[in-house]
Each structure stands twice: as structure tokens, then as C-alpha cells.
Design a protein around this motif. Structure first.
Motif, mmCIF file in Angstrom:
data_model
loop_
_atom_site.group_PDB
_atom_site.id
_atom_site.type_symbol
_atom_site.label_atom_id
_atom_site.label_comp_id
_atom_site.label_asym_id
_atom_site.label_seq_id
_atom_site.Cartn_x
_atom_site.Cartn_y
_atom_site.Cartn_z
ATOM 1 N N LEU A 48 0.808 -1.213 0.000
ATOM 2 C CA LEU A 48 0.000 0.000 0.000
ATOM 3 C C LEU A 48 0.845 1.269 0.000
ATOM 4 C CD1 LEU A 48 -2.699 -1.140 2.590
ATOM 5 C CD2 LEU A 48 -2.796 -1.288 0.084
ATOM 6 N N PHE A 49 2.071 1.179 0.493
ATOM 7 C CA PHE A 49 2.975 2.331 0.526
ATOM 8 C C PHE A 49 4.345 1.932 -0.008
ATOM 9 C CE2 PHE A 49 0.107 3.176 4.154
ATOM 10 C CZ PHE A 49 -0.339 4.439 3.828
ATOM 11 N N THR A 50 5.027 2.872 -0.626
ATOM 12 C CA THR A 50 6.461 2.753 -0.858
ATOM 13 C C THR A 50 7.121 3.686 0.146
ATOM 14 O OG1 THR A 50 6.435 4.506 -2.534
ATOM 15 C CG2 THR A 50 6.209 2.215 -3.302
ATOM 16 N N ALA A 55 10.933 9.514 2.308
ATOM 17 C CA ALA A 55 9.558 9.789 1.890
ATOM 18 C C ALA A 55 8.673 8.561 2.017
ATOM 19 C CB ALA A 55 9.549 10.292 0.445
ATOM 20 N N VAL A 56 7.381 8.831 2.171
ATOM 21 C CA VAL A 56 6.344 7.801 2.161
ATOM 22 C C VAL A 56 5.362 8.183 1.061
ATOM 23 C CG1 VAL A 56 4.458 6.727 3.446
ATOM 24 C CG2 VAL A 56 6.569 7.363 4.633
ATOM 25 N N GLU A 57 5.061 7.256 0.161
ATOM 26 C CA GLU A 57 4.135 7.514 -0.935
ATOM 27 C C GLU A 57 3.151 6.356 -1.065
ATOM 28 O OE1 GLU A 57 3.899 10.221 -2.695
ATOM 29 O OE2 GLU A 57 5.741 11.241 -2.031
ATOM 30 N N LEU A 58 1.935 6.672 -1.486
ATOM 31 C CA LEU A 58 0.938 5.643 -1.754
ATOM 32 C C LEU A 58 1.251 4.942 -3.072
ATOM 33 C CD1 LEU A 58 -2.285 7.598 -0.833
ATOM 34 C CD2 LEU A 58 -1.670 5.391 0.163
ATOM 35 N N THR A 59 1.071 3.629 -3.105
ATOM 36 C CA THR A 59 1.125 2.889 -4.354
ATOM 37 C C THR A 59 -0.236 3.010 -5.047
ATOM 38 O OG1 THR A 59 0.356 0.839 -3.348
ATOM 39 C CG2 THR A 59 2.739 1.243 -3.329
ATOM 40 N N GLU A 60 -0.371 2.459 -6.255
ATOM 41 C CA GLU A 60 -1.672 2.460 -6.924
ATOM 42 C C GLU A 60 -2.702 1.690 -6.102
ATOM 43 O OE1 GLU A 60 -1.626 1.242 -10.949
ATOM 44 O OE2 GLU A 60 -0.149 2.723 -11.584
ATOM 45 N N ASP A 61 -2.264 0.576 -5.498
ATOM 46 C CA ASP A 61 -3.185 -0.185 -4.641
ATOM 47 C C ASP A 61 -3.540 0.616 -3.393
ATOM 48 O OD1 ASP A 61 -3.437 -2.546 -6.212
ATOM 49 O OD2 ASP A 61 -1.447 -3.172 -5.570
ATOM 50 N N GLY A 62 -2.579 1.389 -2.884
ATOM 51 C CA GLY A 62 -2.871 2.244 -1.741
ATOM 52 C C GLY A 62 -3.894 3.315 -2.075
ATOM 53 N N GLU A 63 -3.765 3.900 -3.280
ATOM 54 C CA GLU A 63 -4.757 4.894 -3.726
ATOM 55 C C GLU A 63 -6.149 4.261 -3.783
ATOM 56 O OE1 GLU A 63 -4.406 8.051 -4.398
ATOM 57 O OE2 GLU A 63 -2.284 8.441 -4.811
ATOM 58 N N ALA A 64 -6.217 3.019 -4.290
ATOM 59 C CA ALA A 64 -7.504 2.333 -4.378
ATOM 60 C C ALA A 64 -8.072 2.060 -2.984
ATOM 61 C CB ALA A 64 -7.351 1.019 -5.146
ATOM 62 N N ALA A 276 -15.136 12.473 10.743
ATOM 63 C CA ALA A 276 -15.427 12.424 9.310
ATOM 64 C C ALA A 276 -14.356 13.164 8.509
ATOM 65 C CB ALA A 276 -16.805 13.025 9.036
ATOM 66 N N ILE A 277 -13.905 14.298 9.022
ATOM 67 C CA ILE A 277 -12.877 15.070 8.320
ATOM 68 C C ILE A 277 -11.542 14.333 8.343
ATOM 69 C CG2 ILE A 277 -11.505 17.197 8.417
ATOM 70 C CD1 ILE A 277 -14.088 18.602 9.380
ATOM 71 N N LEU A 278 -11.200 13.733 9.495
ATOM 72 C CA LEU A 278 -9.954 12.976 9.575
ATOM 73 C C LEU A 278 -9.990 11.767 8.640
ATOM 74 C CD1 LEU A 278 -9.340 13.128 13.422
ATOM 75 C CD2 LEU A 278 -7.929 14.187 11.647
ATOM 76 N N ALA A 279 -11.142 11.122 8.546
ATOM 77 C CA ALA A 279 -11.260 9.958 7.659
ATOM 78 C C ALA A 279 -11.167 10.362 6.197
ATOM 79 C CB ALA A 279 -12.578 9.234 7.910
ATOM 80 N N GLY A 280 -11.612 11.576 5.871
ATOM 81 C CA GLY A 280 -11.594 12.022 4.480
ATOM 82 C C GLY A 280 -10.537 13.064 4.185
ATOM 83 N N GLY A 281 -9.518 13.164 5.044
ATOM 84 C CA GLY A 281 -8.509 14.210 4.898
ATOM 85 C C GLY A 281 -7.752 14.162 3.590
ATOM 86 N N ASP A 282 -7.629 12.961 2.992
ATOM 87 C CA ASP A 282 -6.909 12.846 1.718
ATOM 88 C C ASP A 282 -7.688 13.484 0.570
ATOM 89 O OD1 ASP A 282 -8.440 10.277 0.289
ATOM 90 O OD2 ASP A 282 -8.438 10.220 2.467
ATOM 91 N N ARG A 283 -8.961 13.811 0.794
ATOM 92 C CA ARG A 283 -9.768 14.426 -0.262
ATOM 93 C C ARG A 283 -9.668 15.942 -0.236
ATOM 94 N NH1 ARG A 283 -15.442 11.867 1.163
ATOM 95 N NH2 ARG A 283 -16.077 12.381 -0.965
ATOM 96 N N LEU A 284 -8.958 16.494 0.754
ATOM 97 C CA LEU A 284 -8.873 17.944 0.891
ATOM 98 C C LEU A 284 -7.709 18.485 0.084
ATOM 99 C CD1 LEU A 284 -9.590 18.226 4.716
ATOM 100 C CD2 LEU A 284 -11.202 18.424 2.815
ATOM 101 N N HIS A 285 -7.779 18.276 -1.218
ATOM 102 C CA HIS A 285 -6.748 18.779 -2.121
ATOM 103 C C HIS A 285 -7.391 19.019 -3.475
ATOM 104 C CE1 HIS A 285 -6.522 14.988 -4.373
ATOM 105 N NE2 HIS A 285 -6.670 14.394 -3.200
ATOM 106 N N ARG A 286 -6.615 19.573 -4.390
ATOM 107 C CA ARG A 286 -7.130 19.848 -5.733
ATOM 108 C C ARG A 286 -6.336 19.083 -6.772
ATOM 109 N NH1 ARG A 286 -6.883 25.480 -3.973
ATOM 110 N NH2 ARG A 286 -8.815 25.878 -2.896
#
Length: 290
Positions: A48-50, A55-64, A276-286
Motif C-alpha cells: 500500500l505504501f512505498t 519519503a512515504v508515498e501511496l502505491t496504486e493499490d494504496g490509492e484504491a 469524518a474530516i480525519l477519515a476524508g482528509g486525503d480528499r482535501l486537495h485539488r
């Protein structure tokens, strides 16, 4: 199949891109955070992460997994509320920074209203500095805003680099003062921009002041100057100022949740919206900035 505690840990790491920051947010040891992620990866059979030393980054499976994790945890909370027979109500005064006007915060709030129809949600959108002042004055129950540099309070939602942005055709003259587009006081990015330029010895002038993000964006698109802004929240039509312009580094900024003095009528609703905000924090971007 998937442990909710492991999913919460996964979301915290995904949003902060830091095992250390996730541990602080959740009140866990860093080893426990690593263990939760490892067990979730074992359960999915996917990485799920590299991660390396930098650095820590999401993999494609992590994004899913992000979407799945949010939905699983939302269903878990709804089931818990149903079987405990609790229905939240009362008035909740929530303040959100101007930075989040164009993000998916609206989706999070819409879901919250759907799940808690008896809560009278009152939204205030303002500058982060103003929201801090209103919270301290007891006029808000929960705030999502930038953290003041001198203020250690708040539950970290996301951390981001501050960068200089402007119109795509903007060209800065190194012989002239830097034209700045800024929020009025007590804007936090305003103060950070001034301090960075002062430290570097670079002359500057204020080219535009607006209390509205839309006003600042319009000025920047018109080529009036540059503004300091979160890298993950760059508005459409604007881009990072290239390093060759010689502008100083601005550092990082924390976006946090802060609770006001607890009013009995708002206690449960504020906690539920914060989750709810903490659970959806990854959506707070453009999306991915250029």
C-alpha cells in the motif's frame, strides 16, 4: 476481513505521508503504526505504501484502498450508531479555512448532514487567523484551519509545503520589489510570506489584498503578482513560480482541527464531524500540483 483500527491507521499515514505524524495523531507508538500497516498489507496481499528514509508515498493499490477504507469506516460508524440507539442533535458551529473552498470538503459535509440530519450545522468560511480568534472567543465549536506557527494545539489533518504561485505568464523582475497578493491580517500565509522575504533580504510590495480566495486567484491570474499557498491546494489556472525566480523557501504548513470550549449540546456532533474530516482528509486537495 479488514480491521477498522488498521484502516484508521492507514488513512492517517496516507493523509500525513508520515508514520511519525500518524502516530502522533492517533496517540500510538510508531511501531504500532508500522504493525497496523504491515497487517493490512498482509490482509490485502498488496503493498500500500512505498517508503524509504526520506519519503512515504501511496502505491496504486494504496490509492484504491483510500476509497474502500473511507466507506468501510463510515459503514462501521453508522452501524455502531444504529445499534447503540444514539442520534446526534443540537447546533454545531463549524469554521473552515478559505483554503478548502474548492476542495471535496463539501462532499464530507454533505455526507455528515445525511448521516446526522438532526444536527443544525452552521458553517463559517474565513481566514485561518480569524477562525482561531473566533474559536478562542467561544464563537465556534470546531475549526479546520492552518496552525499558527507558535501554537502547538490541534489535531493534524494534513501537512503541506507552502510554495509561491502565480499566473502562467508571470515574469518577475529581479531588480524590482516582489509584488505580493495577500490576505489581510491576521492571515497566516501573509505573515509567513513577509517573514520569508524579510529573512532573505528581498524587497517586496503589496500588489493586492483580498479576504476572499476568489479575489486573490483573480488577481494572480491577471498577473498582478505572486502569493504564498499550499502546494496541494493550488487553484486551477495558477502554477508554481519556478526556482529561477529566486524567491525564498516558505517552509511547511499544518492544517489542523481544533475544538472550542465544550458546549454540552455540540460535544457529540463536533467529535463526529472531526472523525469524518480525519477519515476524508486525503480528499482535501485539488489534485496533483504542477
Amino acid at each position: 476481513m479488514y480491521d477498522p483500527s488498521q484502516l484508521r491507521t492507514f488513512l492517517a499515514v496516507a493523509q500525513t505521508l508520515s508514520f511519525t505524524q500518524a502516530a502522533r495523531r492517533l496517540g500510538l507508538r510508531q511501531s504500532t503504526v508500522s504493525q497496523h500497516v504491515r497487517r493490512l498489507e498482509d490482509a490485502t496481499g498488496r503493498q500500500l505504501f512505498t517508503r524509504d528514509t526520506h519519503a512515504v508515498e501511496l502505491t496504486e493499490d494504496g490509492e484504491a484502498m483510500l476509497g474502500f477504507a473511507r466507506r468501510i469506516l463510515a459503514a462501521h460508524e453508522q452501524a455502531a450508531a444504529f445499534f447503540t440507539g444514539t442520534r446526534l442533535g443540537g447546533r454545531l458551529r463549524f469554521g473552515a479555512s478559505e483554503d478548502f473552498v474548492l476542495t471535496h470538503l463539501t462532499d464530507i459535509l454533505e455526507s455528515f448532514r445525511h448521516d446526522h440530519p438532526d444536527v443544525d450545522l452552521e458553517l463559517t468560511v474565513e481566514l485561518s487567523g480569524t477562525l482561531h480568534e473566533r474559536l478562542d472567543a467561544g464563537k465556534l465549536d470546531l475549526v479546520l484551519a492552518k496552525r499558527r506557527p507558535e501554537d502547538p494545539r490541534g489535531e493534524l489533518v494534513r501537512q503541506d509545503d507552502l510554495v509561491w504561485i502565480g499566473g502562467e505568464r508571470l515574469r518577475l523582475d529581479p531588480e524590482r520589489p516582489v509584488p505580493l497578493i495577500v490576505y489581510p491580517p491576521p492571515g497566516i500565509t501573509r505573515a509567513l510570506a513577509f517573514e520569508a522575504l524579510e529573512r532573505s533580504g528581498r524587497a517586496w510590495r503589496v500588489a493586492c489584498t483580498s479576504g476572499s480566495l476568489n479575489g486573490l486567484v483573480a488577481a494572480a491570474r491577471a498577473g498582478l503578482g505572486v502569493m504564498a499557498h499550499s502546494r496541494g491546494l493550488i487553484p486551477p489556472g495558477l502554477t508554481r513560480v519556478p526556482d529561477r525566480a529566486g524567491l525564498p523557501e516558505l517552509g511547511r504548513v499544518d492544517f489542523v482541527l481544533l475544538h472550542g470550549e465544550r458546549r454540552a449540546s455540540a460535544h457529540g456532533a463536533a467529535d463526529a464531524l472531526a472523525r469524518a474530516i480525519l477519515a476524508g482528509g486525503d480528499r482535501l486537495h485539488r489534485g496533483r500540483p504542477r
